[in-house]
Write a protein that holds these residues in place. Structure first.
Motif, PDB file in Angstrom:
ATOM      1  N   SER A 118       0.763  -1.310   0.075  1.00 62.50           N
ATOM      2  CA  SER A 118       0.113   0.002   0.102  1.00 62.50           C
ATOM      3  C   SER A 118       0.751   1.151  -0.202  1.00 62.50           C
ATOM      4  O   SER A 118       0.482   2.358  -0.700  1.00 62.50           O
ATOM      5  CB  SER A 118      -0.892   0.111   1.312  1.00 62.50           C
ATOM      6  N   GLN A 159       0.331   4.027  -2.931  1.00 61.68           N
ATOM      7  CA  GLN A 159      -0.638   5.259  -2.523  1.00 61.68           C
ATOM      8  C   GLN A 159      -0.282   6.525  -3.435  1.00 61.68           C
ATOM      9  O   GLN A 159       0.795   6.814  -3.752  1.00 61.68           O
ATOM     10  CB  GLN A 159      -0.131   5.720  -1.027  1.00 61.68           C
ATOM     11  N   VAL A 195      -5.717   3.993  -1.333  1.00 58.35           N
ATOM     12  CA  VAL A 195      -5.352   2.726  -1.226  1.00 58.35           C
ATOM     13  C   VAL A 195      -4.141   2.564  -0.102  1.00 58.35           C
ATOM     14  O   VAL A 195      -3.672   1.418  -0.017  1.00 58.35           O
ATOM     15  CB  VAL A 195      -4.833   2.105  -2.245  1.00 58.35           C
ATOM     16  N   ASN A 196      -4.109   3.786   0.649  1.00 55.41           N
ATOM     17  CA  ASN A 196      -3.027   3.355   1.807  1.00 55.41           C
ATOM     18  C   ASN A 196      -3.859   2.683   3.109  1.00 55.41           C
ATOM     19  O   ASN A 196      -5.117   2.787   3.234  1.00 55.41           O
ATOM     20  CB  ASN A 196      -2.602   4.777   2.304  1.00 55.41           C
ATOM     21  N   LEU A 197      -3.057   2.326   3.990  1.00 61.62           N
ATOM     22  CA  LEU A 197      -3.542   1.535   5.035  1.00 61.62           C
ATOM     23  C   LEU A 197      -2.926   1.906   6.541  1.00 61.62           C
ATOM     24  O   LEU A 197      -1.758   2.421   6.238  1.00 61.62           O
ATOM     25  CB  LEU A 197      -3.445   0.033   4.720  1.00 61.62           C
ATOM     26  N   THR A 250       0.887   5.913   4.838  1.00 62.50           N
ATOM     27  CA  THR A 250       0.779   4.363   5.304  1.00 62.50           C
ATOM     28  C   THR A 250       1.473   4.281   6.466  1.00 62.50           C
ATOM     29  O   THR A 250       2.743   4.809   6.823  1.00 62.50           O
ATOM     30  CB  THR A 250       1.182   3.554   4.232  1.00 62.50           C
ATOM     31  N   ASN A 296     -11.962  -0.098   4.413  1.00 59.33           N
ATOM     32  CA  ASN A 296     -10.661  -0.523   4.632  1.00 59.33           C
ATOM     33  C   ASN A 296     -10.546  -2.003   3.617  1.00 59.33           C
ATOM     34  O   ASN A 296      -9.662  -2.212   2.854  1.00 59.33           O
ATOM     35  CB  ASN A 296     -10.481  -0.787   5.789  1.00 59.33           C
ATOM     36  N   ARG A 307      -9.894  -1.190   0.119  1.00 61.33           N
ATOM     37  CA  ARG A 307      -8.370  -0.676  -0.103  1.00 61.33           C
ATOM     38  C   ARG A 307      -7.818  -1.942  -0.399  1.00 61.33           C
ATOM     39  O   ARG A 307      -6.950  -2.148  -1.200  1.00 61.33           O
ATOM     40  CB  ARG A 307      -8.169   0.126   1.117  1.00 61.33           C
ATOM     41  N   ILE A 353      -5.507  -3.394  -3.565  1.00 63.32           N
ATOM     42  CA  ILE A 353      -4.053  -3.644  -3.525  1.00 63.32           C
ATOM     43  C   ILE A 353      -4.052  -5.040  -4.127  1.00 63.32           C
ATOM     44  O   ILE A 353      -2.799  -5.274  -4.694  1.00 63.32           O
ATOM     45  CB  ILE A 353      -3.887  -3.720  -2.122  1.00 63.32           C
TER      46      ILE A 353
END
Length: 573
Positions: free
Chosen positions: A128, A132, A147-149, A318, A430, A433, A437
Protein backbone atom coordinates in the motif's frame (compact mmCIF):
# COMPACT_ATOMS: atom_id res chain seq x y z
CA UNK A 1 -41.29 -17.19 -28.24
CA UNK A 2 -38.36 -16.88 -25.89
CA UNK A 3 -35.63 -14.70 -27.28
CA UNK A 4 -31.90 -15.22 -26.83
CA UNK A 5 -31.71 -11.99 -24.80
CA UNK A 6 -34.36 -13.19 -22.33
CA UNK A 7 -32.54 -16.49 -21.95
CA UNK A 8 -29.32 -14.60 -21.16
CA UNK A 9 -31.12 -12.51 -18.55
CA UNK A 10 -32.58 -15.64 -16.96
CA UNK A 11 -29.12 -17.21 -16.89
CA UNK A 12 -27.64 -14.14 -15.24
CA UNK A 13 -30.47 -14.07 -12.69
CA UNK A 14 -29.89 -17.75 -11.93
CA UNK A 15 -26.17 -17.11 -11.53
CA UNK A 16 -26.78 -14.20 -9.12
CA UNK A 17 -29.22 -16.35 -7.15
CA UNK A 18 -26.60 -19.09 -6.90
CA UNK A 19 -24.04 -16.57 -5.63
CA UNK A 20 -26.47 -15.34 -3.00
CA UNK A 21 -27.02 -18.95 -1.86
CA UNK A 22 -23.26 -19.38 -1.64
CA UNK A 23 -22.94 -16.22 0.46
CA UNK A 24 -25.70 -17.44 2.78
CA UNK A 25 -23.91 -20.74 3.19
CA UNK A 26 -20.69 -18.90 4.01
CA UNK A 27 -22.48 -16.80 6.61
CA UNK A 28 -23.90 -19.97 8.23
CA UNK A 29 -20.43 -21.52 8.26
CA UNK A 30 -19.07 -18.34 9.87
CA UNK A 31 -21.75 -18.50 12.56
CA UNK A 32 -20.78 -22.10 13.34
CA UNK A 33 -17.12 -21.10 13.55
CA UNK A 34 -17.97 -18.26 15.95
CA UNK A 35 -19.86 -20.73 18.17
CA UNK A 36 -16.81 -22.99 18.25
CA UNK A 37 -14.61 -20.00 19.13
CA UNK A 38 -16.97 -19.09 21.97
CA UNK A 39 -16.67 -22.61 23.40
CA UNK A 40 -12.89 -22.45 23.11
CA UNK A 41 -12.93 -19.04 24.79
CA UNK A 42 -14.82 -20.49 27.77
CA UNK A 43 -12.18 -23.18 28.16
CA UNK A 44 -9.34 -20.65 27.95
CA UNK A 45 -11.05 -18.43 30.53
CA UNK A 46 -11.05 -21.32 32.98
CA UNK A 47 -7.35 -22.00 32.34
CA UNK A 48 -6.51 -18.31 32.83
CA UNK A 49 -8.34 -18.26 36.16
CA UNK A 50 -6.29 -21.23 37.32
CA UNK A 51 -3.05 -19.54 36.28
CA UNK A 52 -3.91 -16.35 38.16
CA UNK A 53 -4.62 -18.08 41.46
CA UNK A 54 -1.15 -17.29 42.78
CA UNK A 55 -1.80 -13.58 42.28
CA UNK A 56 -5.14 -13.83 44.03
CA UNK A 57 -3.58 -15.66 46.97
CA UNK A 58 -0.94 -12.94 47.32
CA UNK A 59 -3.70 -10.41 47.93
CA UNK A 60 -5.69 -12.24 50.59
CA UNK A 61 -3.51 -11.18 53.48
CA UNK A 62 -2.26 -7.94 55.02
CA UNK A 63 0.78 -6.08 53.71
CA UNK A 64 2.51 -3.93 56.27
CA UNK A 65 3.88 -0.59 55.15
CA UNK A 66 6.11 1.32 57.55
CA UNK A 67 6.49 5.07 57.41
CA UNK A 68 8.85 6.68 59.88
CA UNK A 69 7.88 5.75 63.42
CA UNK A 70 4.31 4.87 62.56
CA UNK A 71 3.35 1.41 61.37
CA UNK A 72 0.18 0.92 59.32
CA UNK A 73 -1.34 -2.13 57.67
CA UNK A 74 -3.27 -2.10 54.42
CA UNK A 75 -5.65 -4.92 53.66
CA UNK A 76 -6.27 -5.49 49.97
CA UNK A 77 -9.15 -7.19 48.24
CA UNK A 78 -8.40 -10.23 46.12
CA UNK A 79 -6.32 -9.02 43.18
CA UNK A 80 -8.36 -9.31 39.98
CA UNK A 81 -6.59 -7.86 36.90
CA UNK A 82 -8.67 -5.48 34.79
CA UNK A 83 -7.96 -7.37 31.59
CA UNK A 84 -10.06 -9.66 29.50
CA UNK A 85 -8.60 -13.10 28.93
CA UNK A 86 -6.98 -13.17 25.50
CA UNK A 87 -8.63 -15.87 23.46
CA UNK A 88 -7.09 -17.75 20.56
CA UNK A 89 -7.98 -15.62 17.57
CA UNK A 90 -8.59 -16.78 14.01
CA UNK A 91 -5.55 -17.24 11.79
CA UNK A 92 -4.91 -15.14 8.71
CA UNK A 93 -6.75 -16.50 5.63
CA UNK A 94 -3.68 -17.24 3.54
CA UNK A 95 -5.78 -18.69 0.74
CA UNK A 96 -7.29 -15.22 0.17
CA UNK A 97 -3.92 -13.72 -0.82
CA UNK A 98 -2.95 -13.11 -4.46
CA UNK A 99 -0.80 -15.83 -6.01
CA UNK A 100 2.08 -13.41 -6.57
CA UNK A 101 2.69 -12.79 -2.86
CA UNK A 102 1.26 -15.86 -1.07
CA UNK A 103 4.32 -18.15 -1.54
CA UNK A 104 6.71 -15.42 -0.37
CA UNK A 105 4.62 -14.72 2.75
CA UNK A 106 4.41 -18.41 3.65
CA UNK A 107 8.13 -18.98 3.03
CA UNK A 108 9.14 -15.95 5.11
CA UNK A 109 6.93 -17.05 8.01
CA UNK A 110 8.44 -20.54 7.88
CA UNK A 111 12.03 -19.32 7.58
CA UNK A 112 11.80 -16.86 10.49
CA UNK A 113 9.42 -19.09 12.49
CA UNK A 114 6.92 -16.29 12.92
CA UNK A 115 3.19 -16.05 12.48
CA UNK A 116 1.99 -15.82 8.88
CA UNK A 117 -0.46 -13.17 10.17
CA UNK A 118 2.41 -10.81 10.92
CA UNK A 119 4.16 -11.33 7.58
CA UNK A 120 0.94 -10.96 5.59
CA UNK A 121 -0.04 -7.73 7.38
CA UNK A 122 3.44 -6.27 6.84
CA UNK A 123 3.49 -7.20 3.14
CA UNK A 124 0.02 -5.81 2.42
CA UNK A 125 0.89 -2.55 4.18
CA UNK A 126 4.25 -2.22 2.39
CA UNK A 127 2.52 -2.69 -0.97
CA UNK A 128 0.00 0.00 0.00
CA UNK A 129 2.94 2.33 0.67
CA UNK A 130 4.25 1.64 -2.85
CA UNK A 131 0.97 2.45 -4.61
CA UNK A 132 -0.58 5.20 -2.46
CA UNK A 133 -1.38 8.26 -4.53
CA UNK A 134 -1.10 6.34 -7.79
CA UNK A 135 -4.39 4.46 -7.64
CA UNK A 136 -7.79 4.82 -6.02
CA UNK A 137 -10.73 2.46 -5.96
CA UNK A 138 -14.16 3.67 -7.05
CA UNK A 139 -16.55 1.87 -4.73
CA UNK A 140 -19.55 3.48 -6.42
CA UNK A 141 -20.01 6.64 -8.52
CA UNK A 142 -19.90 9.03 -5.54
CA UNK A 143 -17.51 7.09 -3.30
CA UNK A 144 -13.80 6.58 -3.84
CA UNK A 145 -11.12 5.33 -1.47
CA UNK A 146 -7.34 5.82 -1.58
CA UNK A 147 -5.27 2.65 -1.20
CA UNK A 148 -3.10 3.49 1.80
CA UNK A 149 -3.53 1.55 5.06
CA UNK A 150 -2.87 2.02 8.77
CA UNK A 151 -1.89 -1.34 10.31
CA UNK A 152 -0.67 -2.47 13.74
CA UNK A 153 0.61 -5.92 14.68
CA UNK A 154 0.48 -6.60 18.42
CA UNK A 155 2.91 -9.23 19.75
CA UNK A 156 5.18 -9.98 22.70
CA UNK A 157 8.84 -8.80 22.74
CA UNK A 158 10.28 -12.17 21.68
CA UNK A 159 8.16 -12.67 18.56
CA UNK A 160 10.83 -11.47 16.05
CA UNK A 161 8.90 -8.44 14.92
CA UNK A 162 11.97 -6.40 13.94
CA UNK A 163 13.67 -9.04 11.72
CA UNK A 164 10.39 -9.72 9.95
CA UNK A 165 9.63 -6.07 9.26
CA UNK A 166 13.22 -5.49 8.16
CA UNK A 167 13.06 -8.33 5.62
CA UNK A 168 9.68 -7.32 4.20
CA UNK A 169 10.56 -3.62 3.85
CA UNK A 170 14.12 -4.18 2.53
CA UNK A 171 13.20 -3.67 -1.17
CA UNK A 172 11.80 -0.22 -0.38
CA UNK A 173 15.07 0.89 1.21
CA UNK A 174 17.03 -0.61 -1.69
CA UNK A 175 14.89 1.34 -4.15
CA UNK A 176 15.40 4.58 -2.20
CA UNK A 177 19.16 4.09 -2.19
CA UNK A 178 19.27 3.35 -5.93
CA UNK A 179 16.97 6.24 -6.82
CA UNK A 180 18.85 8.76 -4.68
CA UNK A 181 22.12 7.68 -6.26
CA UNK A 182 20.56 8.38 -9.67
CA UNK A 183 19.25 11.76 -8.51
CA UNK A 184 22.43 12.93 -6.82
CA UNK A 185 24.06 14.78 -9.80
CA UNK A 186 20.94 16.85 -10.46
CA UNK A 187 20.44 17.53 -6.74
CA UNK A 188 24.06 18.76 -6.46
CA UNK A 189 23.62 20.96 -9.51
CA UNK A 190 20.45 22.49 -8.03
CA UNK A 191 22.21 23.15 -4.73
CA UNK A 192 24.96 25.01 -6.58
CA UNK A 193 22.38 27.08 -8.50
CA UNK A 194 20.60 27.96 -5.25
CA UNK A 195 23.85 29.18 -3.68
CA UNK A 196 24.59 31.32 -6.74
CA UNK A 197 21.07 32.76 -6.80
CA UNK A 198 21.18 33.49 -3.06
CA UNK A 199 24.44 35.37 -3.57
CA UNK A 200 23.02 37.28 -6.54
CA UNK A 201 19.92 38.26 -4.57
CA UNK A 202 22.08 39.57 -1.73
CA UNK A 203 24.35 41.46 -4.12
CA UNK A 204 21.49 42.98 -6.14
CA UNK A 205 19.59 43.98 -3.00
CA UNK A 206 22.68 45.71 -1.61
CA UNK A 207 23.37 47.62 -4.83
CA UNK A 208 19.76 48.69 -5.31
CA UNK A 209 19.59 49.87 -1.70
CA UNK A 210 22.92 51.71 -1.96
CA UNK A 211 21.97 53.62 -5.09
CA UNK A 212 18.30 54.14 -4.25
CA UNK A 213 18.64 57.94 -3.98
CA UNK A 214 21.06 58.23 -6.91
CA UNK A 215 18.81 56.12 -9.11
CA UNK A 216 21.79 54.96 -11.16
CA UNK A 217 22.00 51.28 -10.12
CA UNK A 218 23.03 48.77 -12.77
CA UNK A 219 20.23 46.51 -11.44
CA UNK A 220 16.49 47.04 -11.29
CA UNK A 221 13.79 45.70 -9.02
CA UNK A 222 12.76 43.42 -11.89
CA UNK A 223 16.21 41.80 -11.80
CA UNK A 224 15.80 41.14 -8.08
CA UNK A 225 12.30 39.68 -8.44
CA UNK A 226 13.44 37.48 -11.30
CA UNK A 227 16.22 35.96 -9.20
CA UNK A 228 13.88 35.45 -6.26
CA UNK A 229 11.33 33.69 -8.46
CA UNK A 230 14.00 31.41 -9.94
CA UNK A 231 15.21 30.52 -6.44
CA UNK A 232 11.64 29.82 -5.29
CA UNK A 233 11.06 27.44 -8.18
CA UNK A 234 14.27 25.57 -7.46
CA UNK A 235 13.37 25.21 -3.78
CA UNK A 236 9.79 24.09 -4.43
CA UNK A 237 10.05 22.17 -7.69
CA UNK A 238 13.69 21.12 -7.89
CA UNK A 239 14.56 17.43 -7.56
CA UNK A 240 15.10 16.36 -3.94
CA UNK A 241 16.29 13.30 -2.09
CA UNK A 242 13.61 10.61 -2.10
CA UNK A 243 12.18 9.62 1.28
CA UNK A 244 9.52 6.95 1.32
CA UNK A 245 9.83 5.85 4.94
CA UNK A 246 10.41 7.61 8.25
CA UNK A 247 10.35 6.30 11.80
CA UNK A 248 10.73 8.64 14.77
CA UNK A 249 9.45 11.99 13.45
CA UNK A 250 7.47 14.92 14.82
CA UNK A 251 4.21 15.89 13.07
CA UNK A 252 5.80 19.14 11.89
CA UNK A 253 8.83 17.38 10.39
CA UNK A 254 6.52 14.78 8.88
CA UNK A 255 4.57 17.45 7.01
CA UNK A 256 7.79 19.03 5.68
CA UNK A 257 9.05 15.62 4.50
CA UNK A 258 5.74 14.90 2.77
CA UNK A 259 5.89 18.29 1.05
CA UNK A 260 9.19 17.25 -0.52
CA UNK A 261 7.89 13.80 -1.52
CA UNK A 262 4.67 14.40 -3.47
CA UNK A 263 2.56 14.71 -0.30
CA UNK A 264 3.19 11.07 0.65
CA UNK A 265 5.15 9.12 3.26
CA UNK A 266 5.30 5.79 5.04
CA UNK A 267 5.81 5.31 8.78
CA UNK A 268 7.34 1.87 9.29
CA UNK A 269 8.53 0.84 12.73
CA UNK A 270 8.90 -2.19 14.98
CA UNK A 271 8.07 0.06 17.94
CA UNK A 272 5.10 2.19 18.90
CA UNK A 273 7.01 5.41 19.49
CA UNK A 274 4.93 7.29 16.95
CA UNK A 275 1.97 7.07 19.34
CA UNK A 276 4.03 8.92 21.94
CA UNK A 277 4.93 11.54 19.35
CA UNK A 278 1.28 11.99 18.44
CA UNK A 279 0.43 12.34 22.14
CA UNK A 280 2.85 15.26 22.49
CA UNK A 281 6.18 13.80 23.58
CA UNK A 282 8.02 16.83 22.20
CA UNK A 283 5.55 19.66 22.76
CA UNK A 284 3.18 18.55 25.56
CA UNK A 285 0.03 18.55 23.45
CA UNK A 286 -1.66 16.00 21.22
CA UNK A 287 -1.12 16.69 17.52
CA UNK A 288 -2.83 14.18 15.25
CA UNK A 289 -4.33 16.35 12.49
CA UNK A 290 -1.93 15.21 9.78
CA UNK A 291 -2.46 11.56 10.74
CA UNK A 292 -6.23 11.97 10.51
CA UNK A 293 -6.09 13.67 7.13
CA UNK A 294 -3.25 11.53 5.80
CA UNK A 295 -5.54 8.50 6.05
CA UNK A 296 -8.11 9.86 3.61
CA UNK A 297 -6.09 12.35 1.57
CA UNK A 298 -7.86 15.46 2.85
CA UNK A 299 -6.44 18.93 2.16
CA UNK A 300 -4.01 19.97 4.93
CA UNK A 301 -2.56 23.41 5.57
CA UNK A 302 -0.58 24.93 8.43
CA UNK A 303 0.22 28.53 9.29
CA UNK A 304 2.65 29.46 12.06
CA UNK A 305 3.57 32.89 13.39
CA UNK A 306 7.10 33.73 12.26
CA UNK A 307 7.37 30.61 10.11
CA UNK A 308 6.34 29.64 6.63
CA UNK A 309 3.45 27.20 6.63
CA UNK A 310 2.99 24.09 4.49
CA UNK A 311 0.10 23.04 2.29
CA UNK A 312 -0.53 19.46 1.21
CA UNK A 313 -3.26 19.05 -1.39
CA UNK A 314 -3.56 15.27 -1.23
CA UNK A 315 -1.62 14.02 1.84
CA UNK A 316 -1.40 10.24 2.09
CA UNK A 317 0.31 8.25 4.83
CA UNK A 318 0.82 4.51 5.17
CA UNK A 319 1.51 3.33 8.72
CA UNK A 320 2.75 -0.14 9.63
CA UNK A 321 3.79 -0.78 13.23
CA UNK A 322 4.73 -3.78 15.35
CA UNK A 323 4.12 -3.08 19.03
CA UNK A 324 3.99 -4.88 22.35
CA UNK A 325 0.63 -5.43 24.07
CA UNK A 326 1.47 -2.83 26.73
CA UNK A 327 1.66 -0.11 24.06
CA UNK A 328 -1.90 -0.91 23.00
CA UNK A 329 -3.08 -0.91 26.62
CA UNK A 330 -1.45 2.49 27.25
CA UNK A 331 -3.10 4.12 24.21
CA UNK A 332 -6.36 4.51 26.12
CA UNK A 333 -4.73 7.21 28.29
CA UNK A 334 -5.21 9.66 25.42
CA UNK A 335 -8.87 10.49 24.89
CA UNK A 336 -8.18 12.35 21.65
CA UNK A 337 -6.94 9.16 19.98
CA UNK A 338 -10.36 7.53 20.36
CA UNK A 339 -12.47 10.69 20.51
CA UNK A 340 -11.25 11.99 17.14
CA UNK A 341 -11.24 8.65 15.37
CA UNK A 342 -7.51 7.95 15.08
CA UNK A 343 -7.75 4.43 16.51
CA UNK A 344 -10.69 3.62 14.24
CA UNK A 345 -8.44 4.08 11.20
CA UNK A 346 -6.09 1.19 12.07
CA UNK A 347 -6.31 -2.48 11.15
CA UNK A 348 -5.20 -4.58 14.12
CA UNK A 349 -3.58 -8.01 14.03
CA UNK A 350 -2.90 -10.00 17.21
CA UNK A 351 -1.30 -13.23 15.95
CA UNK A 352 -1.35 -16.36 18.06
CA UNK A 353 2.11 -16.82 19.56
CA UNK A 354 4.53 -19.45 18.30
CA UNK A 355 6.94 -18.94 21.20
CA UNK A 356 7.77 -22.31 22.75
CA UNK A 357 7.17 -24.31 19.59
CA UNK A 358 9.56 -22.69 17.08
CA UNK A 359 12.06 -24.79 15.13
CA UNK A 360 15.75 -23.97 14.94
CA UNK A 361 16.64 -25.37 11.52
CA UNK A 362 14.49 -23.96 8.76
CA UNK A 363 14.75 -23.47 5.02
CA UNK A 364 15.71 -19.92 3.99
CA UNK A 365 13.36 -18.08 1.67
CA UNK A 366 13.84 -19.38 -1.86
CA UNK A 367 16.01 -17.00 -3.90
CA UNK A 368 13.53 -16.90 -6.76
CA UNK A 369 10.64 -16.05 -4.40
CA UNK A 370 12.67 -13.28 -2.80
CA UNK A 371 13.63 -11.83 -6.18
CA UNK A 372 10.03 -11.99 -7.38
CA UNK A 373 8.86 -10.09 -4.29
CA UNK A 374 11.67 -7.53 -4.55
CA UNK A 375 10.91 -6.93 -8.24
CA UNK A 376 7.21 -6.53 -7.48
CA UNK A 377 7.88 -3.86 -4.85
CA UNK A 378 10.34 -1.96 -7.04
CA UNK A 379 8.07 -2.14 -10.10
CA UNK A 380 5.18 -0.71 -8.08
CA UNK A 381 7.42 2.08 -6.81
CA UNK A 382 8.43 2.88 -10.39
CA UNK A 383 4.81 3.04 -11.59
CA UNK A 384 4.22 6.32 -13.42
CA UNK A 385 2.18 8.94 -11.61
CA UNK A 386 -1.52 8.84 -12.37
CA UNK A 387 -4.17 11.51 -12.15
CA UNK A 388 -6.72 11.19 -9.38
CA UNK A 389 -9.54 10.72 -11.91
CA UNK A 390 -8.24 7.29 -12.99
CA UNK A 391 -9.56 4.93 -10.33
CA UNK A 392 -9.91 1.17 -10.27
CA UNK A 393 -13.50 0.18 -11.03
CA UNK A 394 -15.53 -2.82 -9.94
CA UNK A 395 -16.97 -5.46 -12.23
CA UNK A 396 -20.76 -5.90 -12.07
CA UNK A 397 -20.39 -9.03 -9.94
CA UNK A 398 -17.96 -7.32 -7.57
CA UNK A 399 -20.28 -4.32 -7.32
CA UNK A 400 -23.17 -6.56 -6.20
CA UNK A 401 -20.87 -8.35 -3.77
CA UNK A 402 -19.75 -4.99 -2.36
CA UNK A 403 -23.35 -3.95 -1.77
CA UNK A 404 -24.22 -7.19 0.06
CA UNK A 405 -21.12 -6.90 2.24
CA UNK A 406 -21.85 -3.25 3.03
CA UNK A 407 -25.39 -4.02 4.11
CA UNK A 408 -24.26 -6.91 6.31
CA UNK A 409 -21.94 -4.54 8.17
CA UNK A 410 -24.58 -1.80 8.33
CA UNK A 411 -27.09 -4.05 10.13
CA UNK A 412 -24.49 -5.11 12.67
CA UNK A 413 -23.52 -1.52 13.60
CA UNK A 414 -26.51 -1.37 15.95
CA UNK A 415 -26.07 -4.96 17.12
CA UNK A 416 -22.87 -6.88 17.90
CA UNK A 417 -20.56 -4.19 16.43
CA UNK A 418 -22.08 -1.30 18.35
CA UNK A 419 -19.19 -1.09 20.83
CA UNK A 420 -16.72 -0.58 17.96
CA UNK A 421 -19.14 1.27 15.69
CA UNK A 422 -16.62 3.87 14.58
CA UNK A 423 -14.05 1.25 13.57
CA UNK A 424 -16.64 -1.04 11.98
CA UNK A 425 -18.03 1.91 10.04
CA UNK A 426 -14.69 2.06 8.20
CA UNK A 427 -14.44 -1.70 7.65
CA UNK A 428 -16.08 -1.70 4.22
CA UNK A 429 -13.81 1.12 3.02
CA UNK A 430 -10.69 -0.59 4.37
CA UNK A 431 -11.75 -3.87 2.77
CA UNK A 432 -12.12 -2.11 -0.59
CA UNK A 433 -8.62 -0.68 -0.16
CA UNK A 434 -7.29 -4.20 0.43
CA UNK A 435 -9.18 -5.43 -2.63
CA UNK A 436 -7.57 -2.68 -4.72
CA UNK A 437 -4.12 -3.68 -3.43
CA UNK A 438 -4.76 -7.33 -4.37
CA UNK A 439 -5.97 -6.19 -7.81
CA UNK A 440 -2.84 -4.07 -8.34
CA UNK A 441 -0.61 -6.99 -7.33
CA UNK A 442 -2.41 -9.15 -9.89
CA UNK A 443 -2.41 -6.72 -12.83
CA UNK A 444 0.38 -4.24 -12.11
CA UNK A 445 0.43 -1.16 -14.33
CA UNK A 446 -2.67 -2.38 -16.18
CA UNK A 447 -4.82 -2.36 -13.01
CA UNK A 448 -6.79 0.73 -14.07
CA UNK A 449 -7.83 -0.91 -17.33
CA UNK A 450 -9.21 -4.14 -15.86
CA UNK A 451 -12.33 -4.15 -13.64
CA UNK A 452 -11.77 -5.53 -10.15
CA UNK A 453 -13.16 -9.07 -10.12
CA UNK A 454 -15.57 -10.67 -7.64
CA UNK A 455 -12.97 -13.31 -6.76
CA UNK A 456 -10.49 -10.62 -5.72
CA UNK A 457 -13.10 -8.85 -3.60
CA UNK A 458 -14.12 -12.13 -1.98
CA UNK A 459 -10.52 -12.63 -0.86
CA UNK A 460 -10.36 -9.09 0.51
CA UNK A 461 -13.62 -9.66 2.43
CA UNK A 462 -12.09 -12.74 4.08
CA UNK A 463 -9.11 -10.63 5.11
CA UNK A 464 -11.47 -7.90 6.35
CA UNK A 465 -13.29 -10.43 8.55
CA UNK A 466 -9.93 -11.48 9.98
CA UNK A 467 -9.12 -7.87 10.93
CA UNK A 468 -12.61 -7.47 12.38
CA UNK A 469 -12.10 -10.25 14.90
CA UNK A 470 -8.58 -9.10 15.77
CA UNK A 471 -9.58 -5.45 16.04
CA UNK A 472 -12.38 -6.34 18.45
CA UNK A 473 -9.75 -8.03 20.61
CA UNK A 474 -7.46 -4.99 20.32
CA UNK A 475 -10.20 -2.63 21.49
CA UNK A 476 -10.78 -4.95 24.43
CA UNK A 477 -7.06 -4.70 25.25
CA UNK A 478 -7.24 -0.90 25.03
CA UNK A 479 -10.23 -0.90 27.34
CA UNK A 480 -12.23 1.25 24.96
CA UNK A 481 -15.26 -1.00 25.36
CA UNK A 482 -15.06 -0.88 29.18
CA UNK A 483 -17.59 1.00 31.34
CA UNK A 484 -16.44 4.51 32.28
CA UNK A 485 -15.47 3.69 35.87
CA UNK A 486 -13.16 0.88 34.67
CA UNK A 487 -11.63 3.20 32.06
CA UNK A 488 -11.01 5.73 34.84
CA UNK A 489 -9.48 3.05 37.06
CA UNK A 490 -7.03 1.99 34.33
CA UNK A 491 -6.12 5.61 33.72
CA UNK A 492 -5.49 6.25 37.45
CA UNK A 493 -3.25 3.22 37.99
CA UNK A 494 -1.39 4.04 34.78
CA UNK A 495 -0.71 7.60 35.94
CA UNK A 496 0.45 6.37 39.33
CA UNK A 497 2.84 3.90 37.75
CA UNK A 498 4.22 6.40 35.22
CA UNK A 499 5.13 8.82 38.01
CA UNK A 500 6.35 6.18 40.45
CA UNK A 501 10.07 6.52 41.14
CA UNK A 502 10.22 4.62 44.43
CA UNK A 503 10.60 1.04 45.60
CA UNK A 504 7.60 -0.81 44.18
CA UNK A 505 7.54 -3.32 47.03
CA UNK A 506 6.78 -0.59 49.58
CA UNK A 507 4.67 2.06 47.88
CA UNK A 508 2.19 4.61 49.19
CA UNK A 509 1.01 7.89 47.75
CA UNK A 510 -1.23 10.63 49.19
CA UNK A 511 -4.68 10.67 47.66
CA UNK A 512 -4.40 14.38 46.90
CA UNK A 513 -1.22 13.64 44.91
CA UNK A 514 -3.11 11.11 42.81
CA UNK A 515 -5.72 13.75 41.99
CA UNK A 516 -2.92 16.10 40.94
CA UNK A 517 -1.41 13.45 38.66
CA UNK A 518 -4.73 12.61 37.03
CA UNK A 519 -5.51 15.84 35.23
CA UNK A 520 -8.52 14.25 33.58
CA UNK A 521 -10.41 14.84 36.84
CA UNK A 522 -11.11 18.34 38.10
CA UNK A 523 -12.64 17.42 41.48
CA UNK A 524 -12.22 14.74 44.13
CA UNK A 525 -15.76 13.53 43.44
CA UNK A 526 -14.93 12.76 39.78
CA UNK A 527 -12.04 10.47 40.67
CA UNK A 528 -13.95 8.44 43.26
CA UNK A 529 -15.63 5.87 40.94
CA UNK A 530 -12.28 4.92 39.41
CA UNK A 531 -10.62 4.64 42.81
CA UNK A 532 -13.45 2.45 44.04
CA UNK A 533 -12.91 0.03 41.14
CA UNK A 534 -9.21 -0.17 42.02
CA UNK A 535 -10.09 -0.94 45.65
CA UNK A 536 -12.60 -3.63 44.69
CA UNK A 537 -10.14 -5.21 42.25
CA UNK A 538 -7.36 -5.33 44.83
CA UNK A 539 -5.05 -2.86 43.11
CA UNK A 540 -5.02 -0.40 45.99
CA UNK A 541 -6.23 0.15 49.53
CA UNK A 542 -7.15 3.57 50.92
CA UNK A 543 -6.61 4.39 54.59
CA UNK A 544 -7.12 7.55 56.52
CA UNK A 545 -4.09 8.75 58.46
CA UNK A 546 -3.96 10.29 61.91
CA UNK A 547 -4.75 13.95 62.45
CA UNK A 548 -1.83 16.29 62.89
CA UNK A 549 -0.93 18.12 66.11
CA UNK A 550 -3.17 21.01 65.10
CA UNK A 551 -6.11 18.73 64.42
CA UNK A 552 -8.04 19.12 61.19
CA UNK A 553 -9.12 16.56 58.64
CA UNK A 554 -6.69 13.61 58.43
CA UNK A 555 -5.12 12.93 55.04
CA UNK A 556 -5.84 9.75 53.10
CA UNK A 557 -3.07 7.49 51.88
CA UNK A 558 -3.28 5.10 48.93
CA UNK A 559 -1.38 1.81 49.33
CA UNK A 560 -0.53 -0.05 46.12
CA UNK A 561 -0.76 -3.83 46.20
CA UNK A 562 2.63 -5.55 45.62
CA UNK A 563 0.73 -8.26 43.75
CA UNK A 564 -0.06 -5.68 41.06
CA UNK A 565 3.63 -5.04 40.38
CA UNK A 566 4.38 -8.76 40.36
CA UNK A 567 1.56 -9.31 37.86
CA UNK A 568 2.92 -6.48 35.68
CA UNK A 569 6.35 -8.10 35.62
CA UNK A 570 4.78 -11.39 34.54
CA UNK A 571 3.00 -9.63 31.66
CA UNK A 572 6.29 -8.25 30.35
CA UNK A 573 7.94 -11.67 30.10
Amino acid sequence: METEESRDLEAEAAELEERERTLRAEREALAEAEAELAAEQERLNWEEQEQNKEFCQLSQFCHSVTEGKNSNSAIFAIFAPMVRTQKQLCEFPVDALPDKIRPYIQATAESLQVSVDMVATFVIAIISLCVQGKYRIQVKPDWEEPVNLYAVVVMRPSERKSPTLKMVSAPVFEYMEEENERRQPEISENETKKKILTGQITNISRKIAGSYKKKDSEYTMSDLLECQEELRKLEEEGLKELKLIVDDVTPEALVSTMKENDDRIGIVSAEGGIFGTMAGRYNDHTNIDIFLKGYSGEYYSTARIGRQGNTLKHPLITIVLAVQPQVICDIMDNKEFSGRGLLARFLYSIPNSLVGSRKYRTEPVNKALKEEYNNLIKDLLKTNEMDFDRPIRLSEEADLQSEIYNQQIERRLTDDLEQIEEWAGKLHGNTMRIAAIFHIVKYGWDAVNVPLEAETLAGAIKVGQYYLEHSKAAFDMMGLSDPQDVKDAKYIISRIEQNDKTDKTDRTIPKREVLRLCQRFSTAEEIEPGLQVLVERGYIAIQRGKSGKRGGRPSEQIYINPAYYQWKEEQRK
